[in-house]
Enzyme design. Sequence first.
Site, short mmCIF file in Angstrom:
data_model
loop_
_atom_site.label_atom_id
_atom_site.label_comp_id
_atom_site.label_asym_id
_atom_site.label_seq_id
_atom_site.Cartn_x
_atom_site.Cartn_y
_atom_site.Cartn_z
N PHE A 68 0.84 -1.20 0.00
CA PHE A 68 0.00 0.00 0.00
C PHE A 68 0.89 1.26 0.00
O PHE A 68 1.93 1.29 0.67
CB PHE A 68 -0.83 -0.08 1.29
CG PHE A 68 -1.78 1.03 1.55
CD1 PHE A 68 -3.05 1.03 0.97
CD2 PHE A 68 -1.45 2.06 2.43
CE1 PHE A 68 -3.96 2.04 1.26
CE2 PHE A 68 -2.36 3.07 2.71
CZ PHE A 68 -3.61 3.07 2.12
N ASN A 167 -2.99 1.10 10.93
CA ASN A 167 -3.86 1.59 9.87
C ASN A 167 -4.28 0.34 9.11
O ASN A 167 -3.68 -0.03 8.11
CB ASN A 167 -3.08 2.55 8.96
CG ASN A 167 -3.86 2.92 7.71
OD1 ASN A 167 -5.09 2.79 7.66
ND2 ASN A 167 -3.15 3.35 6.67
N PRO A 168 -5.29 -0.37 9.61
CA PRO A 168 -5.62 -1.67 9.02
C PRO A 168 -6.46 -1.49 7.76
O PRO A 168 -6.91 -0.39 7.47
CB PRO A 168 -6.47 -2.32 10.13
CG PRO A 168 -7.19 -1.17 10.75
CD PRO A 168 -6.22 -0.01 10.70
N1 SAM Z 1 0.71 0.75 7.73
C1 SAM Z 1 0.84 1.02 6.30
C2 SAM Z 1 0.43 2.44 6.00
O1 SAM Z 1 -0.26 3.05 6.83
O2 SAM Z 1 0.80 2.96 4.94
C3 SAM Z 1 0.00 0.02 5.48
C4 SAM Z 1 -1.47 0.06 5.77
S1 SAM Z 1 -2.47 -0.93 4.69
C5 SAM Z 1 -3.94 0.02 4.69
C6 SAM Z 1 -2.90 -2.34 5.69
C7 SAM Z 1 -1.82 -3.41 5.85
O3 SAM Z 1 -2.36 -4.49 6.65
C8 SAM Z 1 -1.32 -4.05 4.57
O4 SAM Z 1 0.08 -3.95 4.51
C9 SAM Z 1 -1.75 -5.52 4.67
O5 SAM Z 1 -0.85 -6.44 4.08
C10 SAM Z 1 -1.83 -5.71 6.17
N2 SAM Z 1 -2.70 -6.82 6.59
C11 SAM Z 1 -3.83 -7.28 5.98
N3 SAM Z 1 -4.33 -8.31 6.66
C12 SAM Z 1 -3.52 -8.53 7.73
C13 SAM Z 1 -3.51 -9.48 8.80
N4 SAM Z 1 -4.47 -10.41 8.92
N5 SAM Z 1 -2.52 -9.42 9.71
C14 SAM Z 1 -1.54 -8.47 9.60
N6 SAM Z 1 -1.50 -7.55 8.62
C15 SAM Z 1 -2.47 -7.58 7.68
N1 GLN Z 2 -7.56 5.48 2.85
C1 GLN Z 2 -7.40 4.35 1.98
C2 GLN Z 2 -8.12 4.59 0.70
O1 GLN Z 2 -9.26 4.99 0.70
C3 GLN Z 2 -7.86 3.05 2.62
C4 GLN Z 2 -6.89 2.71 3.70
C5 GLN Z 2 -7.21 1.52 4.51
O2 GLN Z 2 -8.00 0.61 4.16
N2 GLN Z 2 -6.59 1.50 5.63
O3 GLN Z 2 -7.55 4.42 -0.35
#
Ligand code: SAM
Ligand code: GLN
Length: 265
Positions: A68, A167-168
Amino acid sequence: MTEDEILRTSILNCERSDLYLDRFPLSPEQSSDFIDKKTKRLEGFPLQYIIGETEFFGLRFKVDERAFIPRPETEILVEKTIERVKGQGLSDKVMVLDIGTGSGAIAIALAKSLPRAQITASDISGGALDLARENAKINEVDNKIDFVRSDLFDNISFKEYDLIVSNPPYIVSGDMDSLPRDVKHEPAIALDGGNDGLDFYRGIINRGKEFLKKGGFILFEIGFGQSKKIKHIFAATGWFDIVDAVKDYNDIERVIVARLIKETR
Ligand code: SAM
Ligand code: GLN
């Protein structure tokens, strides 16, 4: 800078002002590189993936399709986390867990601003973790962060964190098909938050108390319209007090901070 200027400064490895000097024309190879990149961009490929980097919290991050792309609004989560540590008289030697670290953005920004913090950065995606490790090296904090591949808490063994930040993924599964074209190029696993978008909040809140010290904090980034429901999930446990809810630049509640009020073990 315009997007064209960003592409050209990236290809020429120069400053914006240099683009307008005669000594910086594009060579034939650079021109064709520019056309390829411009075409990808017109097809909806994110600019950050094309140039291979982005800025977050004043730091440079490598980005590609493994993870992401860090968003500006996530800087609020980082700021609030730093404020918690500095303002709460917490020792700056805090133990922090960043769940779903992606490119490593949050963990690395925290490591830079809290040099004595000990940080665990986890992700379910091996590709994202590889990229996060590369970014930790680029930003010279690789000795301060432990990277762990884990589905939420499954491979997390330490149980005395001061802070859990995340930030899930929080997009409602049914909205995944109608995401903007750029966002569709990012990993679905980083975005899909389940039927109501809240699966990860439930998972982290319900198990998080086992991994926090009493008085420890969970800090979440949340999506539009999710604040009330997430506060309910916290309240329903009876373990947490909401201590802060912070709006973003669009006046949307974007960060929620909760404190563990009970001894859990
Ligand atoms: N923390 C980063 C940021 O804020 O830019 C990435 C946020 S991104 C929205 C959510 C992250 O959660 C992704 O990297 C994804 O691979 C990870 N993720 C998804 N499912 C997960 C799980 N079950 N356990 C741990 N991480 C997970
Ligand atoms: N803000 C992101 C988007 O709308 C979504 C991020 C997330 O799922 N944590 O593209």
